[in-house]
Design a protein around this motif. Structure first.
Motif: not given
Length: 340
Positions: A58-85
């Motif tokens: 449950v932790l290593f195959q389902f939850r952990l990759p989802a959490i890491v993806l959330a961290l990466l996607i959140g960071a990417g969209l936030a920086v993209s927005g900061a640049i565009l503004q």
């Protein structure tokens, strides 16, 4: 000046440390909660290899990759927005409003529409092709916006207005192709376009990670150019900045970050709009401070939203994009009310 810079650096360190603590707390909360409950103590034991086989799965195959993806996607969209503004000098600019997210989403839906039968869902090849398809769609959208906004140069206001028009056109095309899909693919595309970290696995993490590790440091390196461009095109040119070439490069960085994020997380709205404002409220207008704070605030906001979405109506999960919109919409209305 040196004393002011020292205070600013100290404040940045305190904010970054505080955000990292919050991210760490939410990290363990996210690992602990879900349809299969795991206590925080068991989470720690499992991380160090002392958990049961079910807990490890449950932790290593389902939850952990989802959490890491959330961290990466959140960071990417936030920086993209900061640049565009920064490059549009418009506080309401973000990848969603300008049509970049929609262009990336259209490319991925076209990929799903024409090639869904040729790749197994979540297959390694499909996972690594999708960010490329999303990037191609985002670049095409940005190119179209830039060309249509060009009139002896690119005016920042015109860039935003053209982006809104292109966004509407791409949204119509998305609807057309969705209606031609079979019911299962239509449902999958609809949920994904709402914003959903779907098929979260380590292949998606490996596909997304290089984009973030390369592009976010480049964006931070170009922070001075963003600071100068915030003063207006005429002032920036007077200070020796090649405005159009810098705008094109920064736009490409923002597009690549948004495209890769959309490929993994779908059309998550508002995050790229709201997070830079929060960072600006905390640290002021300088992008060497806004960008690192945006990385952490964006990562934290998306991880919190993903955790809420998966547990609020468990076992039924709510797409993370809906939770982000619910949390961000009041602030968006506030921004509209105070923007001249």
């Amino acid at each position: 000046m040196n004393e002011s810079a020292a205070k600013k650096t100290k404040k940045l360190s305190v904010i970054i440390f505080s955000l990292l603590i919050l991210i760490l707390i939410m990290f363990f909360v996210s690992l602990s909660t879900g349809a299969f409950q795991i206590s925080p103590g068991d989470v720690v034991r499992t991380i160090f290899g002392n958990g049961t086989s079910q807990q490890e799965l449950v932790l290593f195959q389902f939850r952990l990759p989802a959490i890491v993806l959330a961290l990466l996607i959140g960071a990417g969209l936030a920086v993209s927005g900061a640049i565009l503004q920064g490059i549009t000098q418009n506080e309401l600019a973000d990848p969603g409003i300008l049509g970049i997210n929609t262009g990336a989403g259209l490319a991925v839906v076209l990929f799903m529409f024409f090639f869904s039968g040729q790749f197994a869902p979540g297959s390694t090849l499909a996972v690594f092709i999708m960010p490329v398809a999303a990037l191609a769609g985002a670049i095409f959208a940005a190119f179209l916006i830039y060309v249509l906004a060009w009139k002896k140069g690119v005016n920042a206001i015109r860039l935003v207005l053209v982006g809104i028009g292109v966004n509407a056109g791409f949204s119509a095309l998305l609807t057309i192709f969705q209606l031609r899909m079979d019911p299962q693919s239509f449902r999958q595309a609809t949920v994904w376009l709402t914003g959903d970290i779907w098929n979260a696995n380590w292949n998606f993490v490996l596909a997304l990670l290089p984009w973030m590790l390369i592009l976010i440091p480049v964006a931070l390196y170009k922070a001075h150019s963003l600071n100068v461009m915030n003063l207006g095109d005429d002032v920036a040119s007077g200070l020796g900045t090649s405005v159009e070439s810098e705008r094109r490069l920064l736009l490409l960085i923002a597009v690549a970050l948004a495209g890769a994020s959309v490929a993994a997380g779908g059309g998550i709205a508002f995050l790229g709009l709201v997070v830079p404002h929060i960072a600006r409220k905390l640290m002021g207008p300088l992008h060497q401070y806004i960008i690192p704070v945006s990385v952490l605030v964006g990562a934290l906001l998306l991880m919190v939203s993903d955790t809420i979405g998966k547990n609020l109506l468990a076992p039924t999960a709510i797409p993370v994009g809906i939770i982000v919109a619910i949390l961000s919409a009041p602030y968006f209305v506030y921004l509209l009310m105070r923007t001249k």
